[in-house]
Design a protein around this motif. Structure first.
Motif, PDB file in Angstrom:
ATOM      1  N   ARG A   1       0.813  -1.222   0.000  1.00 14.15           N
ATOM      2  CA  ARG A   1       0.000   0.000   0.000  1.00 14.15           C
ATOM      3  C   ARG A   1       0.843   1.268   0.000  1.00 14.15           C
ATOM      4  N   ASP A   2       2.165   1.106  -0.065  1.00 13.55           N
ATOM      5  CA  ASP A   2       3.068   2.251   0.038  1.00 13.55           C
ATOM      6  C   ASP A   2       2.808   3.298  -1.040  1.00 13.55           C
TER       7      ASP A   2
ATOM      8  N   GLY B   1      -0.457  11.540   0.172  1.00 13.08           N
ATOM      9  CA  GLY B   1       0.288  12.456   1.026  1.00 13.08           C
ATOM     10  C   GLY B   1       0.899  11.841   2.262  1.00 13.08           C
ATOM     11  N   TYR B   2       0.835  10.511   2.389  1.00 12.50           N
ATOM     12  CA  TYR B   2       1.409   9.831   3.547  1.00 12.50           C
ATOM     13  C   TYR B   2       2.743   9.190   3.168  1.00 12.50           C
ATOM     14  N   CYS B   3       3.683   9.236   4.072  1.00 14.25           N
ATOM     15  CA  CYS B   3       5.014   8.673   3.805  1.00 14.25           C
ATOM     16  C   CYS B   3       5.327   7.612   4.858  1.00 14.25           C
ATOM     17  N   LEU B   4       5.513   6.374   4.405  1.00 13.98           N
ATOM     18  CA  LEU B   4       5.875   5.288   5.309  1.00 13.98           C
ATOM     19  C   LEU B   4       7.389   5.193   5.439  1.00 13.98           C
ATOM     20  N   ARG B   5       7.828   4.326   6.274  1.00 12.82           N
ATOM     21  CA  ARG B   5       9.268   4.097   6.423  1.00 12.82           C
ATOM     22  C   ARG B   5       9.862   3.635   5.105  1.00 12.82           C
ATOM     23  N   PRO B   6      11.116   4.017   4.785  1.00 14.63           N
ATOM     24  CA  PRO B   6      11.760   3.569   3.543  1.00 14.63           C
ATOM     25  C   PRO B   6      11.751   2.055   3.386  1.00 14.63           C
ATOM     26  N   ARG B   7      11.714   1.346   4.488  1.00 10.52           N
ATOM     27  CA  ARG B   7      11.712  -0.121   4.461  1.00 10.52           C
ATOM     28  C   ARG B   7      10.533  -0.676   3.671  1.00 10.52           C
TER      29      ARG B   7
ATOM     30  N   PRO C   1       8.663  -0.422  -2.474  1.00  4.78           N
ATOM     31  CA  PRO C   1       8.668  -1.669  -3.263  1.00  4.78           C
ATOM     32  C   PRO C   1      10.058  -2.197  -3.602  1.00  4.78           C
ATOM     33  N   LYS C   2      11.026  -1.301  -3.838  1.00  3.09           N
ATOM     34  CA  LYS C   2      12.371  -1.734  -4.252  1.00  3.09           C
ATOM     35  C   LYS C   2      13.379  -1.609  -3.110  1.00  3.09           C
ATOM     36  N   TRP C   3      12.882  -1.594  -1.882  1.00  2.00           N
ATOM     37  CA  TRP C   3      13.795  -1.445  -0.757  1.00  2.00           C
ATOM     38  C   TRP C   3      14.738  -2.632  -0.625  1.00  2.00           C
ATOM     39  N   ALA C   4      15.980  -2.335  -0.273  1.00  4.09           N
ATOM     40  CA  ALA C   4      16.965  -3.365   0.054  1.00  4.09           C
ATOM     41  C   ALA C   4      17.724  -2.881   1.274  1.00  4.09           C
ATOM     42  N   PRO C   5      18.096  -3.757   2.205  1.00  7.30           N
ATOM     43  CA  PRO C   5      18.795  -3.331   3.414  1.00  7.30           C
ATOM     44  C   PRO C   5      20.113  -2.659   3.088  1.00  7.30           C
ATOM     45  N   SER C   6      20.399  -1.552   3.756  1.00  9.01           N
ATOM     46  CA  SER C   6      21.612  -0.786   3.474  1.00  9.01           C
ATOM     47  C   SER C   6      22.878  -1.535   3.825  1.00  9.01           C
ATOM     48  N   TRP C   7      22.755  -2.547   4.703  1.00  8.67           N
ATOM     49  CA  TRP C   7      23.950  -3.289   5.123  1.00  8.67           C
ATOM     50  C   TRP C   7      24.273  -4.466   4.199  1.00  8.67           C
TER      51      TRP C   7
END
Length: 210
Positions: free
Chosen positions: A42-43, A50-56, A59-65
């Motif tokens: 639903r992001d 107008g709502y912003c969820l956590r970057p996590r 859809p294309k999020w990948a862990p920074s580590w």
């Protein structure tokens, strides 16, 4: 009767199962849980509203580590947590852990063998990131495990070998020294706790040995 405790039935797991779990963990250790998938789906719609969820949840999020190495400096039993949901499908009380969430009935954990149980390192305040291919040698005598012999604020040492020694100490104190019939762990633990850092195995070798 021995002064050592009897090993709980849910704490035993064959090496075949352990290796299987380790492989699965390497493949998908950071996936979103089912509750988070709900928000990822639903992001984009929420952003349009107008709502912003956590970057996590992008859809294309990948862990920074991902692709980076980390020197823990905090490998202690209190810094390793287990996601116990596979062992308690119906949940358990946060304080009375042998009881149901409503604390009305006793519950028993399923044996870990054959289940996908994930362990997490927490308390990363002392950790440092070491870029891929960079030298693992660091200085500093600050860490949770003060018994690591090479810790020094002046002489560089291999950070990853410190973590190997600390993890060996955790396994030793939490299992080998606490329960009966843990001698099978010694071929794994003795190399991990060698005084000379260069003679200790790598993380990959520990995994293969296990």
């Amino acid at each position: 009767m021995s002064t050592q405790d009897k090993l709980p039935h849910d704490a035993s797991s064959g090496f075949t199962a352990v290796n299987s779990f380790a492989k699965l963990t390497r493949l998908k250790p950071y996936d979103l849980i089912s509750a988070e998938l709900f928000w990822r789906e639903r992001d984009s719609h929420l952003q349009k509203a107008g709502y912003c969820l956590r970057p996590r949840y992008a859809p294309k999020w990948a862990p920074s580590w991902t692709g980076k190495n980390a020197h823990r400096r905090s490998v202690m039993s209190t810094c390793i947590l287990m996601d116990a949901r596979p062992l308690y499908p119906g949940g358990y009380h946060p304080v009375r852990q042998n009881y149901s969430p409503d604390s009305l009935r006793r519950v028993t954990a399923f044996p870990r063998q054959g289940l996908f149980v994930i362990y997490y390192y927490v308390d990363i305040g002392l950790s440092i990131q070491i870029p891929e291919g960079a030298s693992p040698f660091v200085i500093g005598d600050v860490g949770r495990d003060t018994k690591v012999p090479e810790l020094s604020s002046e002489v560089p040492y291999d950070a990853f070998k410190v973590d190997i020694h600390s993890l060996g100490s955790v396994i030793s104190t939490q299992f080998e020294q606490r329960y009966n019939s843990m001698e099978f762990l010694l071929p794994l633990l003795k190399p991990m706790k060698r005084i000379k850092p260069s003679s200790r195995p790598t993380a990959e070798e520990v995994l293969e040995q296990g």
